[in-house]
Design an enzyme around this catalytic site. Structure first.
Site, PDB file in Angstrom:
ATOM      1  N   ASP A   9       0.856  -1.179   0.000  1.00  0.00           N
ATOM      2  CA  ASP A   9       0.000   0.000   0.000  1.00  0.00           C
ATOM      3  C   ASP A   9       0.900   1.240   0.000  1.00  0.00           C
ATOM      4  O   ASP A   9       2.075   1.164   0.374  1.00  0.00           O
ATOM      5  CB  ASP A   9      -0.881  -0.047   1.259  1.00  0.00           C
ATOM      6  N   ASP A  11      -0.004   5.100   1.072  1.00  0.00           N
ATOM      7  CA  ASP A  11      -0.116   6.052   2.172  1.00  0.00           C
ATOM      8  C   ASP A  11      -0.109   5.348   3.523  1.00  0.00           C
ATOM      9  O   ASP A  11      -0.988   4.546   3.825  1.00  0.00           O
ATOM     10  CB  ASP A  11      -1.398   6.885   2.020  1.00  0.00           C
ATOM     11  N   THR A  50      -3.057   1.082  -4.476  1.00  0.00           N
ATOM     12  CA  THR A  50      -3.492   2.209  -3.657  1.00  0.00           C
ATOM     13  C   THR A  50      -4.836   2.767  -4.117  1.00  0.00           C
ATOM     14  O   THR A  50      -5.097   2.846  -5.321  1.00  0.00           O
ATOM     15  CB  THR A  50      -2.405   3.321  -3.680  1.00  0.00           C
ATOM     16  N   ASN A  51      -5.675   3.107  -3.149  1.00  0.00           N
ATOM     17  CA  ASN A  51      -6.911   3.846  -3.427  1.00  0.00           C
ATOM     18  C   ASN A  51      -6.567   5.325  -3.451  1.00  0.00           C
ATOM     19  O   ASN A  51      -5.947   5.824  -2.506  1.00  0.00           O
ATOM     20  CB  ASN A  51      -7.944   3.624  -2.313  1.00  0.00           C
ATOM     21  N   GLN A  52      -6.974   6.025  -4.482  1.00  0.00           N
ATOM     22  CA  GLN A  52      -6.707   7.461  -4.577  1.00  0.00           C
ATOM     23  C   GLN A  52      -7.954   8.193  -5.074  1.00  0.00           C
ATOM     24  O   GLN A  52      -8.042   8.598  -6.233  1.00  0.00           O
ATOM     25  CB  GLN A  52      -5.495   7.725  -5.479  1.00  0.00           C
ATOM     26  N   HIS A  82     -11.194   5.868  -8.217  1.00  0.00           N
ATOM     27  CA  HIS A  82     -12.612   6.121  -8.000  1.00  0.00           C
ATOM     28  C   HIS A  82     -12.909   6.673  -6.612  1.00  0.00           C
ATOM     29  O   HIS A  82     -12.163   6.444  -5.664  1.00  0.00           O
ATOM     30  CB  HIS A  82     -13.405   4.826  -8.224  1.00  0.00           C
ATOM     31  N   ARG A  91     -11.559  -0.693  -5.984  1.00  0.00           N
ATOM     32  CA  ARG A  91     -11.318   0.012  -4.719  1.00  0.00           C
ATOM     33  C   ARG A  91     -11.275  -0.959  -3.546  1.00  0.00           C
ATOM     34  O   ARG A  91     -12.194  -1.703  -3.297  1.00  0.00           O
ATOM     35  CB  ARG A  91     -12.406   1.055  -4.495  1.00  0.00           C
ATOM     36  N   LYS A  92     -10.154  -0.916  -2.798  1.00  0.00           N
ATOM     37  CA  LYS A  92     -10.063  -1.727  -1.594  1.00  0.00           C
ATOM     38  C   LYS A  92     -11.179  -1.305  -0.634  1.00  0.00           C
ATOM     39  O   LYS A  92     -11.429  -0.113  -0.519  1.00  0.00           O
ATOM     40  CB  LYS A  92      -8.699  -1.536  -0.924  1.00  0.00           C
TER      41      LYS A  92
END
Length: 180
Positions: A9, A11, A50-52, A82, A91-92
């Site tokens: 991951d 962040d 990573t989710n952003q 998204h 998306r996690k």
């Protein structure tokens, strides 16, 4: 288990804290780049996932994240651009990014490791039967204290102080020490 790939991951795991810092303002932990190289040198593929959601809001461009993560030395980069409410499969805690990497790089996710600081990282890994390592950096402590209900059904293999401790434990599980 012979590890085929390690998913990291962004962040809170490889740098930053429990918030999103956009490219150009994000700082790696001092040991992260070296650990990525050591993992790769040991024959593991190393991917960022990573989710952003700031991308969907127009606050940053996916290319900026991709370029930054490539510069950190990852073999490949997977970004969910998204918003929380978009209902995408990437998306996690969904496993879409892991599944995409498995298909593209021909890895068996049951032979992969996910290292992250949030319950959603662990949930995505659980869905693919990947090994799960939660780090206490970033949102890791918050995850343990405030999301324990979401972690009840997830068997986390190891809880590490930071990425360095996670990688050390991973090498010990393989019967080796971190290469010098």
């Amino acid at each position: 288990m012979k590890i085929e790939a390690v998913f990291l991951d962004r962040d809170g795991t490889i740098g930053g804290d429990d918030t999103v810092h956009y490219p150009g303002k994000f700082e790696l932990f001092p040991y992260s780049r070296e650990l990525i190289e050591k993992l790769k040198g040991s024959g593991f593929k190393v991917f960022s996932f990573t989710n952003q959601p700031g991308i969907a809001r127009g606050e940053a461009a996916a290319e900026e994240f991709f370029d930054e993560l490539q510069d950190f030395g990852f073999d490949d980069v997977y970004i969910c651009p998204h918003a929380h409410h978009d209902g995408c499969s990437c998306r996690k805690p969904a496993a879409g990014m892991l599944l995409s990497a498995a298909e593209k790089h021909h890895v068996n996710l049951e032979n992969c490791v996910v290292i992250g600081d949030r319950w959603s990282d662990m949930a995505a890994a659980s869905k693919t039967k990947s090994m799960k390592i939660l780090v206490k950096t970033g949102a890791g402590i918050i995850t343990l204290n405030e999301h324990s209900d979401k972690l009840k059904e997830i068997e986390i293999e190891y809880i590490a102080e930071d990425l360095r401790a996670a990688v050390e434990w991973l090498y010990l599980q393989q019967g080796t020490a971190i290469p010098t």
